[in-house]
Design a protein around this motif. Structure first.
Motif, PDB file in Angstrom:
ATOM      1  N   LEU A   5       7.667  -9.615   3.508  1.00  0.00           N
ATOM      2  CA  LEU A   5       6.447 -10.813   3.787  1.00  0.00           C
ATOM      3  C   LEU A   5       6.448 -10.410   5.120  1.00  0.00           C
ATOM      4  O   LEU A   5       4.622 -11.178   5.277  1.00  0.00           O
ATOM      5  N   ALA A   6       6.593 -10.196   5.826  1.00  0.00           N
ATOM      6  CA  ALA A   6       5.120 -10.065   7.410  1.00  0.00           C
ATOM      7  C   ALA A   6       4.544  -8.593   6.856  1.00  0.00           C
ATOM      8  O   ALA A   6       3.356  -8.594   7.489  1.00  0.00           O
ATOM      9  N   VAL A   7       4.988  -8.186   5.893  1.00  0.00           N
ATOM     10  CA  VAL A   7       3.441  -6.632   5.319  1.00  0.00           C
ATOM     11  C   VAL A   7       2.724  -6.927   4.616  1.00  0.00           C
ATOM     12  O   VAL A   7       1.413  -7.023   5.482  1.00  0.00           O
ATOM     13  N   PHE A   8       2.780  -8.160   3.257  1.00  0.00           N
ATOM     14  CA  PHE A   8       1.515  -9.149   3.197  1.00  0.00           C
ATOM     15  C   PHE A   8       1.601 -10.622   2.808  1.00  0.00           C
ATOM     16  O   PHE A   8       0.588 -10.613   2.513  1.00  0.00           O
ATOM     17  N   GLY A  55       3.994 -14.682  -2.712  1.00  0.00           N
ATOM     18  CA  GLY A  55       4.121 -14.466  -3.845  1.00  0.00           C
ATOM     19  C   GLY A  55       3.847 -12.544  -4.108  1.00  0.00           C
ATOM     20  O   GLY A  55       3.658 -12.374  -5.687  1.00  0.00           O
ATOM     21  N   LYS A  56       3.030 -12.526  -2.724  1.00  0.00           N
ATOM     22  CA  LYS A  56       2.017 -10.754  -3.130  1.00  0.00           C
ATOM     23  C   LYS A  56       3.409  -9.763  -3.082  1.00  0.00           C
ATOM     24  O   LYS A  56       3.130  -9.057  -3.556  1.00  0.00           O
ATOM     25  N   GLN A 113      11.190   1.784   3.873  1.00  0.00           N
ATOM     26  CA  GLN A 113      10.025   3.324   4.644  1.00  0.00           C
ATOM     27  C   GLN A 113       8.742   3.121   3.947  1.00  0.00           C
ATOM     28  O   GLN A 113       7.838   3.027   4.552  1.00  0.00           O
ATOM     29  N   LEU A 114       8.666   2.869   2.552  1.00  0.00           N
ATOM     30  CA  LEU A 114       7.718   2.572   2.193  1.00  0.00           C
ATOM     31  C   LEU A 114       6.587   1.417   2.423  1.00  0.00           C
ATOM     32  O   LEU A 114       5.780   1.406   2.618  1.00  0.00           O
ATOM     33  N   LEU A 115       7.581  -0.165   2.840  1.00  0.00           N
ATOM     34  CA  LEU A 115       6.932  -0.941   3.180  1.00  0.00           C
ATOM     35  C   LEU A 115       6.439  -0.582   4.323  1.00  0.00           C
ATOM     36  O   LEU A 115       5.068  -0.700   5.042  1.00  0.00           O
ATOM     37  N   GLY A 116       7.366  -0.158   5.734  1.00  0.00           N
ATOM     38  CA  GLY A 116       6.627   0.683   6.131  1.00  0.00           C
ATOM     39  C   GLY A 116       5.172   1.793   6.379  1.00  0.00           C
ATOM     40  O   GLY A 116       4.380   1.127   7.540  1.00  0.00           O
ATOM     41  N   ARG A 117       5.462   2.521   5.800  1.00  0.00           N
ATOM     42  CA  ARG A 117       4.167   2.834   5.352  1.00  0.00           C
ATOM     43  C   ARG A 117       3.080   2.251   5.245  1.00  0.00           C
ATOM     44  O   ARG A 117       1.474   2.358   5.523  1.00  0.00           O
ATOM     45  N   LEU A 118       3.011   1.061   4.354  1.00  0.00           N
ATOM     46  CA  LEU A 118       1.709   0.218   4.149  1.00  0.00           C
ATOM     47  C   LEU A 118       1.731  -0.868   5.420  1.00  0.00           C
ATOM     48  O   LEU A 118       0.285  -0.764   5.435  1.00  0.00           O
TER      49      LEU A 118
END
Length: 172
Positions: free
Chosen positions: A121-124, A128-129, A161-166
């Motif tokens: 949620l913090a990244v996107f 919904g996304k 970690q993938l979310l961190g990269r995004l």
């Protein structure tokens, strides 16, 4: 003409309570709230790491915490059961128990999922996304969706970690 004042940046942001460092001279330890005081209707309101995560896992998450997270991530009973390494019927039976708790392995997986949900949620910046991203097959995950990839504790770390990269703009 009346002059309008613009609020300062301090007034726009919510003030978060600062935790006071324990007094090293004091021999009394800070009391930890009972699990029933900290769980509320969800799992956690911030990502749990390290000792905080271990402590929550050992407390065992109440089964009542499963439904709010399931609803927030738009997961089916089958998907949640798979994530918690349970059969659908076992999960359904546990959810029917008013005062039931998940065991430590199930609690760990639910807390890792909650951490992932908070990070996503913090990244996107849109639930919904993030929920759609969870179901999108990704080449970096061997063509599997992040949701389908979450079958071990390590896989939760890989997806986090993938979310961190995004989050930092690294193409994955």
């Amino acid at each position: 003409m009346k002059a309008t004042t613009r609020p300062s940046s301090n007034q726009l942001r919510p003030v978060e309570p600062q935790s006071k460092a324990p007094d090293r001279k004091s021999k009394t330890a800070a009391t930890t709230p009972a699990p029933s005081e900290t769980w509320g209707s969800g799992v956690a309101d911030h990502p749990l790491r390290g000792h905080g995560l271990v402590r929550r896992v050992r407390e065992q998450v109440p089964t009542a915490a499963v439904r709010p997270l399931t609803a927030r991530l738009e997961l089916t009973l089958k998907e949640v059961a798979t994530l918690l390494a349970l059969t659908e019927r076992t999960l359904a039976r546990r959810l029917e128990e008013a005062e039931g708790h998940l065991d430590t392995t199930e609690s760990e997986r639910l807390l890792l999922l909650d951490n992932l949900a908070l990070h996503g949620l913090a990244v996107f910046e849109d639930q919904g996304k993030f929920n759609r991203w969870l179901r999108r097959p990704l080449p970096v995950l061997e063509g599997r969706s992040p949701l389908a990839y979450l079958d071990t504790a390590t896989s939760f770390q890989v997806v986090d970690q993938l979310l961190g990269r995004l989050e930092h703009g690294v193409y994955s």
